[in-house]
Scaffold this motif. Sequence first.
Motif, PDB file in Angstrom:
ATOM      1  N   THR A  95       0.822  -1.223   0.000  1.00 43.94           N
ATOM      2  CA  THR A  95       0.000   0.000   0.000  1.00 43.94           C
ATOM      3  C   THR A  95       0.851   1.265   0.000  1.00 43.94           C
ATOM      4  O   THR A  95       0.369   2.328  -0.382  1.00 43.94           O
ATOM      5  CB  THR A  95      -0.950   0.035   1.214  1.00 43.94           C
ATOM      6  OG1 THR A  95      -0.177  -0.028   2.420  1.00 43.94           O
ATOM      7  CG2 THR A  95      -1.929  -1.117   1.175  1.00 43.94           C
ATOM      8  N   VAL A  96       2.096   1.172   0.412  1.00 39.77           N
ATOM      9  CA  VAL A  96       2.968   2.354   0.431  1.00 39.77           C
ATOM     10  C   VAL A  96       4.088   2.250  -0.609  1.00 39.77           C
ATOM     11  O   VAL A  96       4.990   3.071  -0.632  1.00 39.77           O
ATOM     12  CB  VAL A  96       3.585   2.566   1.840  1.00 39.77           C
ATOM     13  CG1 VAL A  96       2.502   2.856   2.851  1.00 39.77           C
ATOM     14  CG2 VAL A  96       4.401   1.342   2.275  1.00 39.77           C
ATOM     15  N   SER A  97       4.001   1.243  -1.470  1.00 38.99           N
ATOM     16  CA  SER A  97       5.036   1.068  -2.488  1.00 38.99           C
ATOM     17  C   SER A  97       4.873   2.130  -3.574  1.00 38.99           C
ATOM     18  O   SER A  97       3.777   2.341  -4.101  1.00 38.99           O
ATOM     19  CB  SER A  97       4.935  -0.324  -3.112  1.00 38.99           C
ATOM     20  OG  SER A  97       5.833  -0.447  -4.195  1.00 38.99           O
ATOM     21  N   PRO A  98       5.954   2.826  -3.966  1.00 36.54           N
ATOM     22  CA  PRO A  98       5.851   3.872  -4.995  1.00 36.54           C
ATOM     23  C   PRO A  98       5.600   3.313  -6.392  1.00 36.54           C
ATOM     24  O   PRO A  98       5.030   3.979  -7.243  1.00 36.54           O
ATOM     25  CB  PRO A  98       7.199   4.590  -4.907  1.00 36.54           C
ATOM     26  CG  PRO A  98       8.134   3.563  -4.354  1.00 36.54           C
ATOM     27  CD  PRO A  98       7.319   2.718  -3.427  1.00 36.54           C
ATOM     28  N   ARG A  99       6.050   2.075  -6.657  1.00 32.96           N
ATOM     29  CA  ARG A  99       5.873   1.455  -7.979  1.00 32.96           C
ATOM     30  C   ARG A  99       5.286   0.064  -7.793  1.00 32.96           C
ATOM     31  O   ARG A  99       5.948  -0.946  -7.999  1.00 32.96           O
ATOM     32  CB  ARG A  99       7.212   1.397  -8.713  1.00 32.96           C
ATOM     33  CG  ARG A  99       7.836   2.748  -9.026  1.00 32.96           C
ATOM     34  CD  ARG A  99       7.030   3.475 -10.111  1.00 32.96           C
ATOM     35  NE  ARG A  99       6.843   2.663 -11.303  1.00 32.96           N
ATOM     36  CZ  ARG A  99       7.753   2.519 -12.265  1.00 32.96           C
ATOM     37  NH1 ARG A  99       8.927   3.127 -12.160  1.00 32.96           N
ATOM     38  NH2 ARG A  99       7.501   1.777 -13.328  1.00 32.96           N
TER      39      ARG A  99
END
Length: 484
Positions: A95-99
């Motif tokens: 959920t907080v991954s940029p890609r």
Amino acid sequence: MSFRHRLTLLVLLHLILLQLPICSDPSLGPPTDAAALHLAYEAGLWQLLDLFLLSEDTQEGFFAEAFAAWLAEHGGLLSSTPGYNTLAADARRLTVSPRIEIDPTYWPIVQRLVLVGQLETAAELLMLHPAYRELQNPGMATQVESIEVVYQLLRVVPRFSRAGSSSSGRLGSMGTLTDDLVQFGRERAEWRKRVDELWAGRERLLAGIKKHDSAAAQGLAGILCLLCAGSDNAANAKKSFEYSSNIATNWVELLTGVLLWKYTTLQPQIHLRQLLATIQAGQKAHERDSDGAFLDFLHELLPASADQEVQSVVSLCTNSPYCSLQFVAHIFDVLRGHPAAERIISRPRPHYGVDQAELYTLNYAETLLGHADTWLMASEYLAWCPVNGAAVMEAVIDQSPFPVQDERMALKALALAQRHGLTAAAAGLCRRLGRAAAQDGRLGAALQWTMRAHDPAVCAELVAPLLAQVQQLLLEQVGLQYCW
């Protein structure tokens, strides 16, 4: 099921949860110490026993949802890092991954969440796909259309569950909940037909997204395959089972998926043992990142619980490293809520002269007797031992060193003896306290405790020196008067 026994279980769970650290979210990491992990195991096992032996949800056909809710809450116990819910942790990380779209675990995690019924989390991750942020891009719009088809399937899937129940609360409100069996059967059949149609036309459905994101096309196809578990098409159902076996990290996850998507209204007492044999045979080669020892324990516990084999459940828990003596001492209070339990629990144990419940309660009480902080608690447990409890409690009150060391504890012990009608033990305790006070030179306290013991002889012995001193003083005063 007796309300009293269910209430007993809820109280035990509450007490366990109170002891767990406040920051014991299993998705943040494993428990910080062995004691916290042990409490986590016991909380999970209490809820599992409730589900199989006491819960009305199981008796009324809601077992699949309830079991999925149990896995959502206690899945960390199955992890190779015990107590660490890696599925929830991976979902949180994504959920907080940029890609998110290039993370190789994205689609496997989404599929695994769908398999075990955690649809809200799976839908949240689907909505985080970057295609939703670039709808003005025609290529991205095509991808969103494909994702939306699968998302809508999850949004409207009929679920056999009570709205507002603990299981629906744990799994979320995604889908259409109903507790009407006839309505559920009709709506699920229509939904399955739609799934079969989409699976049959998957090449056309996913052609657009496949040009831009082959991983997304494979991921969406995998979700459709999982949802075909209950298909009337035998080939589709077989392929779904094989795919689910690859997605699940252990047989408990696979069992959950099969229950949710195929045998939604299964009665565990009738069908679970046979289903477990099939599940475990299909999953053994794919098991990974799991605690094999705890899974082996569940492999024995689940069929015994499903078949209502109370004696087997007791034996497994008694010999298990996951169940403390306190757990075993209380298991009888909970199991007595099952109709077949009392006859088994009350069976005398050879060479002991007591039933199982009293034997294990005595064993647990023994572990509490050696500590100043817990010996009074042990006496409370002994009150539930009808054969030997009174005699052991009397001996404990008569011989324990702790009341003599602390007057406040002494008063509690005296009240305990009086409450349970142990008159002789109460009198003996008062005598001991009286002797200890006399040795310390506290004549007033010694006399007070001895009077409570109703022992006139010792009272007379204690006051004799004082009376002699008074008599001597009186005689001296009389002598002085005659001198004048």
